[in-house]
Design a protein around this motif. Structure first.
Motif, short mmCIF file in Angstrom:
data_model
loop_
_atom_site.label_atom_id
_atom_site.label_comp_id
_atom_site.label_asym_id
_atom_site.label_seq_id
_atom_site.Cartn_x
_atom_site.Cartn_y
_atom_site.Cartn_z
N TYR A 48 0.84 -1.21 0.00
CA TYR A 48 0.00 0.00 0.00
C TYR A 48 0.87 1.26 0.00
O TYR A 48 0.74 2.13 -0.86
CB TYR A 48 -0.91 -0.02 1.24
CG TYR A 48 -1.87 1.15 1.31
CD1 TYR A 48 -3.03 1.17 0.55
CD2 TYR A 48 -1.62 2.26 2.15
CE1 TYR A 48 -3.92 2.24 0.62
CE2 TYR A 48 -2.50 3.32 2.22
CZ TYR A 48 -3.65 3.32 1.45
OH TYR A 48 -4.52 4.38 1.52
N LYS A 49 1.78 1.33 0.94
CA LYS A 49 2.61 2.54 1.07
C LYS A 49 3.74 2.55 0.05
O LYS A 49 4.12 3.60 -0.46
CB LYS A 49 3.18 2.64 2.48
CG LYS A 49 2.10 2.74 3.56
CD LYS A 49 2.66 3.23 4.89
CE LYS A 49 1.54 3.78 5.76
NZ LYS A 49 1.14 2.90 6.84
N ARG A 83 -1.73 5.36 -4.06
CA ARG A 83 -2.56 4.62 -3.11
C ARG A 83 -4.01 4.49 -3.55
O ARG A 83 -4.51 5.30 -4.31
CB ARG A 83 -2.56 5.35 -1.76
CG ARG A 83 -1.19 5.37 -1.15
CD ARG A 83 -1.19 6.16 0.13
NE ARG A 83 0.20 6.27 0.56
CZ ARG A 83 0.57 6.61 1.76
NH1 ARG A 83 -0.33 6.89 2.67
NH2 ARG A 83 1.84 6.69 2.07
N ARG A 84 -4.66 3.49 -2.98
CA ARG A 84 -6.11 3.29 -3.11
C ARG A 84 -6.54 3.05 -4.55
O ARG A 84 -5.74 2.73 -5.40
CB ARG A 84 -6.87 4.45 -2.47
CG ARG A 84 -6.51 4.66 -1.01
CD ARG A 84 -6.88 6.03 -0.49
NE ARG A 84 -8.31 6.26 -0.53
CZ ARG A 84 -8.88 7.45 -0.35
NH1 ARG A 84 -8.12 8.50 -0.10
NH2 ARG A 84 -10.17 7.58 -0.40
#
Ligand code: KDG
Ligand code: MG
Length: 400
Positions: free
Chosen positions: A71-72, A77-78
């Motif tokens: 994710y990071k 992101r997202r």
């Protein structure tokens, strides 16, 4: 233990599914669902090109760290593609952990909170009489909660009504035309009055407006449905604008559900914190896996918001397995959607989860209790398909 290999399997037993299989040097493997209806190959390629090369050599036990790393570490992101890809890795790692420890995943999530997970199924009629008939049949089959959709007079093809509802994906691509909000709004209270009159109140009824209303229209509808005591009114408006739910809440006490298109806690924190909804519909596959969905649920618990995970037929039996382990263990789970898959789907994805007397249970197999038969999967090649497109009577593109 190390991850030795990972690969993506795309198969279409009834409809398209994208599955990630992670293998370890100990001979244990895990699987995860990465299906994003109508955009399947985007996630398949994200996984194959960008995620699989990062997995080899990692310790499969480090689920939280792998989640944060993907994710990071990506910087970007997202979004549905990224989060479905991360979800698939996450599910596969929980599956591996359960198998290694020889216990079902629900046990790793805190153990049982309930005997089974209440589920709802779909009644989708062409007329009120046809819809009532379906509700009666589903009651007889043991279902305790039923989503009721019916074609409104004057609207030919309407969301949630027969076409494409049998687990098979609809023909390529069909355009759904002629949406007319005023016809729909007039019809839905009439539909629920007739259904309650026919079957009484000893069954939960739900309805999905599929993002098609404005907040004030949704308030109007919710108010008129109050006497029929719905379990929820789903996706009354699109929720990109979270505060639009404030207006709906001011006008109705019908419980509200939203979130099947959400990808993370960031999409729903305001809805939850301000208690603008009653059920959060985020799913394991589209909201970053068990690891992220647990955080959503734990955040929601003190605000009296329960989960009601998306479980349409385009989410694979792997997602259903993960949702049921999560569902059995998590305290504030409200209900689980259960749309039946095509006949050939469970042959490709043999699973331990089962239905009985209105409830789903993940089973007692170690891990997620679901697998993929790769040989059989190869017999069902990818079949390009799109979701329908909704237009208003004058041709304006509308929400689907
Ligand atoms: O791919 C989109 C479908 O899963 C969605 O339209 C189904 O709204 C849906 C539901 O509530 O099951
Ligand atoms: Mg829906």
């Amino acid at each position: 233990m190390k991850i030795s290999n990972a690969r993506v399997i795309v198969t279409s037993p009834g409809r398209n599914f994208v599955t990630l299989k992670i293998e370890t040097d100990a001979g244990v493997h895990g699987i995860g669902d990465a299906t994003l209806n109508g955009r399947e190959l985007a996630v398949a390629s994200y996984l194959t090109e960008h995620v699989v090369p990062l997995l080899e050599g990692r310790d499969p036990a480090d689920i939280e760290d792998t989640w944060q790393y993907l994710y990071k570490g990506a910087y970007w992101r997202r979004g549905p593609v990224t989060m479905a890809a991360i979800a698939a890795v996450d599910m596969a790692l929980w599956d591996i952990k359960g198998k290694v420890l020889d216990t079902p995943v629900y046990n790793l999530l805190g153990g049982r909170s309930r005997r089974g997970v209440l589920c709802y199924v779909h009644a989708s009629g062409r007329s009120i009489a046809d819809t009532i008939e379906q509700v009666r049949r589903l009651r007889e089959e043991g279902y305790r909660a039923i989503r009721v959709q019916c074609v409104a007079p004057g609207i030919d093809n309407m969301y949630g009504t027969p076409r494409g509802m049998d687990g098979q994906q609809p023909d390529l691509p069909f355009v759904e035309e002629g949406w007319a909000t005023e016809k729909y709004l007039r019809f839905v209270p009439e539909l629920f009055a007739a259904v309650r009159d026919a079957v009484g109140f000893d069954v939960h009824l739900l309805h999905d407006a599929h993002h098609r209303l404005t907040p004030i229209e949704a308030g109007w509808l919710g108010k008129r449905l109050e006497d029929y005591q719905l379990f929820w009114l789903e996706d009354a408006v699109p929720a990109e604008l979270q505060e639009s739910f404030r207006l709906i809440r001011q006008h109705t006490t019908t419980p509200l559900a939203v979130g099947e298109v959400f990808n993370s806690l960031y999409d729903c924190h305001q809805l939850i914190r301000e208690q603008l909804i009653d059920y959060i519909r985020a799913s394991v596959v589209h909201a970053g896996g068990i690891t992220q969905l647990r955080k959503v649920a734990h955040f929601a618990e003190p605000y009296h918001v329960k989960t009601g995970c998306h479980g349409a037929a385009d989410l694979s039996p792997v997602t259903m397995a993960a949702a049921l382990h999560f569902g059995l263990a998590t305290h504030n789970v409200g209900i689980q959607e259960y749309a039946h898959h095509a006949e050939e789907t469970p042959e490709v994805f043999p699973h331990a989860w089962s239905f009985s007397d209105g409830y789903l249970h993940p089973g007692e197999a170690p891990g997620l209790g679901v697998d993929i038969d790769e040989k059989l999967a190869a017999r069902y090649p990818y079949d390009r398909a799109y979701l329908p497109v909704s237009r208003k009577v004058d041709g304006t593109a509308s929400s689907w």
